[in-house]
Every structure is written in C-alpha cells, then in structure tokens.
Design a protein around this motif. Structure first.
Motif, PDB file in Angstrom:
ATOM      1  N   CYS A 207       0.840  -1.207   0.000  1.00 43.29           N
ATOM      2  CA  CYS A 207       0.000   0.000   0.000  1.00 43.29           C
ATOM      3  C   CYS A 207       0.874   1.257   0.000  1.00 43.29           C
ATOM      4  O   CYS A 207       0.600   2.213  -0.732  1.00 43.29           O
ATOM      5  CB  CYS A 207      -0.912   0.011   1.227  1.00 43.29           C
ATOM      6  SG  CYS A 207      -2.267  -1.172   1.167  1.00 43.29           S
TER       7      CYS A 207
ATOM      8  N   GLY B 282       0.920   1.773  -3.718  1.00 49.67           N
ATOM      9  CA  GLY B 282      -0.377   2.438  -3.751  1.00 49.67           C
ATOM     10  C   GLY B 282      -0.324   3.942  -3.559  1.00 49.67           C
ATOM     11  O   GLY B 282      -0.768   4.710  -4.421  1.00 49.67           O
TER      12      GLY B 282
ATOM     13  N   ILE C 250      -4.362   4.872   4.798  1.00 44.07           N
ATOM     14  CA  ILE C 250      -4.503   3.414   4.791  1.00 44.07           C
ATOM     15  C   ILE C 250      -5.479   3.063   5.905  1.00 44.07           C
ATOM     16  O   ILE C 250      -5.301   3.483   7.051  1.00 44.07           O
ATOM     17  CB  ILE C 250      -3.155   2.714   5.023  1.00 44.07           C
ATOM     18  CG1 ILE C 250      -2.189   3.023   3.880  1.00 44.07           C
ATOM     19  CG2 ILE C 250      -3.348   1.205   5.142  1.00 44.07           C
ATOM     20  CD1 ILE C 250      -0.798   2.434   4.082  1.00 44.07           C
TER      21      ILE C 250
ATOM     22  N   GLU D 233      -7.212  -1.080   2.948  1.00 41.78           N
ATOM     23  CA  GLU D 233      -7.596  -0.205   1.834  1.00 41.78           C
ATOM     24  C   GLU D 233      -6.725   1.051   1.828  1.00 41.78           C
ATOM     25  O   GLU D 233      -6.432   1.609   2.884  1.00 41.78           O
ATOM     26  CB  GLU D 233      -9.063   0.176   1.977  1.00 41.78           C
ATOM     27  CG  GLU D 233      -9.625   0.973   0.836  1.00 41.78           C
ATOM     28  CD  GLU D 233     -11.123   1.189   0.991  1.00 41.78           C
ATOM     29  OE1 GLU D 233     -11.733   1.766   0.064  1.00 41.78           O
ATOM     30  OE2 GLU D 233     -11.681   0.791   2.033  1.00 41.78           O
ATOM     31  N   ASP D 234      -6.315   1.467   0.628  1.00 45.86           N
ATOM     32  CA  ASP D 234      -5.575   2.722   0.507  1.00 45.86           C
ATOM     33  C   ASP D 234      -6.262   3.627  -0.500  1.00 45.86           C
ATOM     34  O   ASP D 234      -7.096   3.177  -1.298  1.00 45.86           O
ATOM     35  CB  ASP D 234      -4.113   2.464   0.098  1.00 45.86           C
ATOM     36  CG  ASP D 234      -3.975   1.898  -1.306  1.00 45.86           C
ATOM     37  OD1 ASP D 234      -4.332   2.597  -2.278  1.00 45.86           O
ATOM     38  OD2 ASP D 234      -3.504   0.751  -1.452  1.00 45.86           O
TER      39      ASP D 234
ATOM     40  N   SER E 297      -9.946  -2.740  -7.126  1.00 38.81           N
ATOM     41  CA  SER E 297      -9.134  -1.550  -7.362  1.00 38.81           C
ATOM     42  C   SER E 297      -9.735  -0.712  -8.480  1.00 38.81           C
ATOM     43  O   SER E 297     -10.269  -1.244  -9.456  1.00 38.81           O
ATOM     44  CB  SER E 297      -7.701  -1.959  -7.732  1.00 38.81           C
ATOM     45  OG  SER E 297      -6.869  -0.834  -7.838  1.00 38.81           O
TER      46      SER E 297
END
Length: 716
Positions: free
Chosen positions: A436, A440, A458, A474-475, A551
């Motif tokens: 991430c 990410g 994050i 999740e980012d 995504s």
C-alpha cells in the motif's frame, strides 16, 4: 518431553517471553499515543517510562544483558522527557520506536534459540542505537525542567504558597509536574480522602480515574490529620482547569474533602465549593465487577478482609490449550461411540426403558461437551488489536523511509480470532501494508497534482461475519493498472495473448499474486521484485482463507481477507466422492442440493449448474484430487454450496454422510500445504479422513486455484 510438562528451564523461558512480550506491546501502544502530535500526556510518558523500567528489571532477572543495556538507555531518555529536561521530538520518538523493534528481535531470538539470552543480533546496529539513545538522553531541552519559571514578579511559584513539608517530600518528577501545572496557570487543589486499609490500592486508583478527566493528580501523601487507626488517609494534590464548583460537583457523594490551594498576588477568583460530606470513603469490589465508591458503612463482604490479587487472569501456554482441544475432540468421538451403542439398544424392544435412560444421559453429556468445547475456544480467542498495534509501528517506519505522509485508520481492533491464526496473520498483513505504501500511495507532488490530500490514508478494518472474520486493508492511492499487469504477464510468459484476452476483471487483478510478477519498472529497497503478494496468498490459503482484490485506477485498492474464526474444533459435513470420504467445514456450507448428473454442464471453460435462475460455478471433488473411480458415476449427485466472502461455489460429491464435530490436525511438515487440503481429522470407528480447504476449492472453481493438484489426495 510430553506436551503436558516442561522442565524448569523451559518454564522460566516461557515466563520471560510472555512477560517481556506484554511489556513491549504496552510500550509500543504508549509510544503510538505520544506520536499523535500536540502536547504529550504526562501520564502516557510516565507509563512508557515505567514499562521500560519493568523491562530492564525483567532482563536483569533472567540475565539478558543486551536487553538490560538497551532498556536502561531507553529508560534514561524517557526519564529526561518526563522531567522536562529532554524535548519529546521526532528524533527521540524515532529512537524509542527503533528500541521497540530491537526489543522484539531479542525476544524473538530467545524464543527461537530456546534460551533467554537468545542468539546474536546485529551488534553494530545495537551499539549504534545505544549511542544514539545516550546522546539524546544527555541533550537538554530549550529550558531546564528543574528550573523555576517566574511569573514576571520574581516569584518562583507564581503566587502559590506551599508548605515546606510538602516541597520537601516531593520526588523530582512530582516537583516537575507541580511546576508545569503552576506555569500553565491551572488551579491547584488538595483532596483529603480516607480509605479502608484492605482496599487502599483499588480505592486510590478509582479516585484517580474519577479525577483524570478534570486534571492531573500530581502526588498523594499520607495526611497529617489521620486519626482513625483502621484507615489510611491521604492528601492528593491535583492541578486542574476546572474551578472549585466543577470539582465539587464531580466529587459529590464520594465522601472526600476538597480544599482549593490559595494563590496570592493576582490569583484568579475561585468560588467557594459547597461543603462536601466529611464521611470517609470505602471501596467495595467483587471479582470482575467495576469499582464503585460508597459512603462509609459497615462491611458487608468478608472478602474485603482478604489479601487476594487484584488480577483475575493467568497465562497459559498455547500448547497446553492445543492438548486440551485434542482431549475435547477425543471426547466427541467417545460421545459418537456412545450414541451408536444407544441406537443398538433401541433396536431391542425388551430394553426400551434402558434405551430411554441412555438417550437422556447421552443428551446431557452432549450439552456439557458442547459447553466445554465453546469454553476452550473462547480461551483461545484474542483481539486483532494485538496485530494492529504492531502494524501502526510498521506504517510509521516504512512511511518515513519512503518519505511519504501516511494516516493509518483502524477499526474493529476488538474483533477476536484464534490465537494461532492471529500470529500467522502478522506477516501477510505487513506485506500488504508495504505494498500500500510503496505501490499504492503516490508521492506528495503526485497527490497534490491529482487533487488529493497531501497525506495518504490506509484503513484497516475487521468485523465478524457469522463463523468468519473479514479483514480489509484499503488505501486511497493510485490503484492497480490491470491492463499493465496483464501486459507484463504476457511479456513474462505467464499468459498467451489469447488467454489474456479472455481474462475477467477479477482474474486480471489476481495476477498480482503470481510469483515474480510486479508492476514496477525497477525494484526498490522496499518492493518491486515481485516478492510478497504471492507469499500473502499462500499464507492466507494455509489458514483456509481467501483474499480478494478490488481496485479503481486513481482511487485506490482494497484487499479483503476472509478467514475462519478458528481452525481448532470445527463442525464438519462428511461427504463421499469416488469412494473416498472427506470432511467439509460446516461454517462455509450454505446449502446442499440433489441434482441430476446432466444438470452439471460446461460454461466458459468451467462447469456450472443453474441455481434459482443464477449460474453457480461448480468443481468436482474427484477431479480436484484426480481420484480413480471404480464404479460409474451416479445418475444423481449432491452439490454442496459453499461461500467465502462474496463468492459462491458448488462442490459436486456422490454422497452426504452426516455432520460431525471434528478436531483439525496438521498433516505434518511433509504433507502440509497440499492444495485443497486443510488437515486431517478422526471420525468414529477410528476412521481418519482429510478435511477440505474450502477457500482453495473456491479459488479452483473460479479459475485462480492451485497450479497443480495432488494425485489421489487421500480420503478413506
């Protein structure tokens, strides 16, 4: 050496490891609180100091010289911070967090080597950290924490007049906290509180907790006014922003006396509080009950006269719990055997009364055994916060190394999982967090250009869903370029052009789990070598879990883990396929269907059936394990519908045998990790069968399963 007994040396080692780990985790939590910015809570700083002090004492007791030296220097630094002599800045926090990491390594090496002294860590790195801590501890803050701060009129105490006796008995830390409160312009109070001798500890702690929202308890001292030999009377000195009326309201009914400490020469007006009752305070406690303060009265509970420990917890080695779990499973087999005998007796009409009595007792045994099983499982459960706290430190360090500002949001830390699953989750979650941050979250300039906040986010969340726990990471970063990922897979020879054209969105994103495949043009120190996400998938599959990827380009990526709550005792559906017997964890079984064999038909490279107007992908158990079928396929087959996360898949089998409570056991290092197999268990009649890994079978049915399944993977 049996599982039930340990020699004295191993017991001592386990005691050291357990206590050291608890202290280090507590220190980590306190440092994370201090890392939030703003004015540091003196109680948190002092708590961190006490934690390191305890760790130093523990290390000295067990002769761990490296841990003792490092904790001693950390203690010196925290002592300077709590006394106001050293500034709590980013450099000091970085050094303390690094010390926590080295503490963890020393403890881990002690566990691996089987002795408290452990193996050898990087001596050069440890020495550099020691020098750094020493240098920081010797550094002085912008002002000396022990110096007086005049109010502009040359008065060192800003108008307060303290008894010489009070100042003489204050410790250096307490005098520092008194000066800080005076300098901040807070009102000072004395609170006179009597306590019963047997409840002084709990009583004082309860009173301090009541005062904490109002201000800071600077010190507590024996009162000179004490006249009752059966009680201990204390005077607490408190600094608070609240006025006397607010303090009196908060303490009303507690039987304590509030006395504002007067301030001369410009002291702010303080209204006289209503006269509080002068009745001494008694604290009644019951094990597990919240502490409450009551006015003085006759003792109604003889337990107040005991010297019991306030703690109601004990440490238990997980191996002992495993042994207990195995015993519970064997009792389940005994129950099944007794149930079979009862059925035999029922068939004899002359023994009908005996059969009824046996059936009644068997039902009572079954209820108690279920309660025992649930109790053992509950003992094994621990909150995911144990892992999330460590991840907070990882995020802090990696984001600094990557020169990115990251906000970490955590939800559901109280969600519980089996202790062994929680431990196995640490590495997969760390790999996900690394990805991430590195892949990410964009650099600051790119985020600002895209209209995003400078700091990336994050979010880690956990929640229980039936018999499973769902964890999301999740980012809000750049997201995954699925097309680029497919192109790299084709270029690397993992896919042909024709296969790439037929991939679904999910299949394209799942390419991140292919070993050696990365979207990075070049490797960095942190990632980009295609190593990590394949390990994540393998480790999650080993826990009978499943991982999903979602995504959106430019919006971020979400990884979702679905895991069983426990892998110890499970309810299982016993099935047969091609003459072999298997067990399927019942917590994933949604329903079972009996369909005609020709209802199972091929659709887009897979087999499926029509289920209430929707297409349900199916997988034949006999084909997954390449079983040889001696008899022809039946005209009708059973479909066991299993669900993991949002996915639904049918397992095609020949027969449903029934339900059993089973203890999942490892196949050992040689056979561990066989795709589609979670372990083995024993059924009635000493029959050993394999337990299917529903997560791996779901992946198999969706076309993202193991590349190679084993030949004839057992079954009995």
């Amino acid at each position: 050496m049996s599982d039930r007994s340990f020699d004295r040396g191993e017991k001592a080692l386990q005691e050291f490891l357990s206590e050291a780990q608890e202290i280090i985790e507590e220190l980590n939590r306190l440092l994370l609180k201090l890392d939030g910015g703003g004015c540091a809570d003196p109680d948190v700083v002092n708590g961190a100091f006490r934690a390191v002090h305890s760790l130093k004492g523990l290390a000295g007791l067990f002769g761990v010289a490296r841990l003792s030296r490092l904790s001693h220097q950390s203690e010196d630094l925290l002592d300077g911070i709590r006394l106001g002599r050293v500034e709590l800045d980013r450099e000091a926090l970085d050094a303390l967090f690094e010390a926590v990491e080295v503490f963890q390594r020393i403890v881990a090496e002690a566990a691996a080597s089987g002795q408290a002294q452990g193996g050898a860590i990087d001596g050069g790195a440890a020495e550099r950290l020691l020098e750094r801590l020493t240098r920081l501890a010797a550094r002085r803050a912008g002002r000396d924490g022990g110096a007086t701060v005049p109010d502009g009129q040359g008065d060192p105490w800003c108008g307060y007049r303290f008894d010489a006796g009070l100042l003489a008995v204050l410790t250096e830390y307490e005098e520092h906290r008194l000066r800080e409160n005076v300098t901040a312009g807070r009102a000072l109070y004395r609170i006179h509180a009597p306590f019963a001798i047997e409840s002084i500890d709990t009583g004082l702690e309860a009173l301090k907790n009541r005062l904490k929202p109002l201000g800071e308890v600077i010190t507590y001292l024996p009162s000179a006014e004490s006249g009752d030999p059966t009680k201990i009377e204390l005077d607490l000195v408190v600094g608070a922003d609240a006025d006397a009326a607010a303090m009196a309201r908060a303490l009303a009914g507690l039987g304590v006396e509030l006395r504002p400490i007067p301030r001369e020469g410009g002291a702010r007006e303080q209204p006289e509080p209503p006269p509080p009752a002068m009745t001494p305070t008694r604290i009644d406690t019951a094990p597990g009950a919240p502490v409450e303060l009551h006015p003085e009265g006759e003792a109604t509970d003889e337990r107040l006269q005991s010297i019991r420990s306030a703690s109601q917890t004990v440490r238990v080695d997980i191996r002992k719990l495993d042994h207990l779990m195995n015993l519970v499973g064997e009792l389940g087999l005994v129950r099944a055997g007794i149930a079979g005998i009862v059925e035999t007796v029922k068939a004899d009409r002359e023994r009908a009364e005996l059969a009824r009595s046996l059936h009644r007792e068997t039902r009572a045994l079954s209820r108690k055994l279920d309660e025992l099983q649930a109790a053992v499982l509950e003992v094994r459960m621990v909150p995911l916060g144990q892992v999330f706290d460590k991840l907070s430190r990882v995020v802090r360090k990696i984001s600094r190394d990557a020169n990115k500002e990251i906000r970490l949001l955590i939800a559901g830390a109280e969600t519980e999982l089996d202790k062994l699953i929680v431990e196995e989750l640490s590495d997969p979650l760390m790999h996900m967090i690394r990805n991430c941050i590195d892949h990410g979250i964009e650099p600051r300039e790119a985020r600002l250009a895209a209209g995003k906040p400078e700091a990336g986010t994050i979010a880690i969340g956990a929640a229980q869903r039936g018999n499973h726990v769902v964890i999301t990471v999740e980012d809000d970063g750049v997201g995954i370029d699925a097309a680029k990922l497919v192109q790299r897979a084709v270029r690397a020879g993992y896919l042909t052009g024709e296969e790439a054209a037929e991939l679904s969105r999910r299949e394209s994103l799942n390419l991140i789990f292919v070993p050696g495949l990365s979207t990075r043009e070049s490797a960095t120190e942190m990632s980009g070598r295609g190593v990590g996400m394949d390990v994540v998938k393998t480790n999650i599959a080993r826990l009978s879990g499943i991982i999903d990827v979602e995504s959106e380009p430019g919006a971020g990526t979400r990884l979702t883990l679905t895991l069983p709550i426990t892998l110890a005792i499970i309810q299982a559906l016993v099935i047969r396929a091609a003459g072999r017997t298997y067990a399927v964890p019942l917590n994933s079984v949604l329903e079972t269907l009996l369909v005609r064999a020709d209802d199972v038909r091929p659709i887009e490279r897979r087999e499926a059936i029509d289920l209430r107007g929707a297409t349900l992908p199916v997988v034949r158990v006999e084909e997954v394990f390449r079983l040889d079928r001696a008899a022809p396929r039946p005209s009708k087959v059973f479909v066991v519908v299993v669900g993991m996360a949002q996915h639904r898949v049918g397992l095609v089998v020949d027969e449903l045998v029934g339900q059993e409570d089973v203890v999942l056991k490892s196949l050992g290092r040689t056979l561990d990790g066989i795709p589609g197999i979670a372990g083995a268990t024993e059924l009635g009649g000493q029959q050993t069968v394999l337990v299917l890994d529903e997560g791996a079978l779901v992946e198999e049915a969706l076309g993202a399963g193991p590349a190679e399944a084993p030949h004839a993977a057992g079954g009995v």
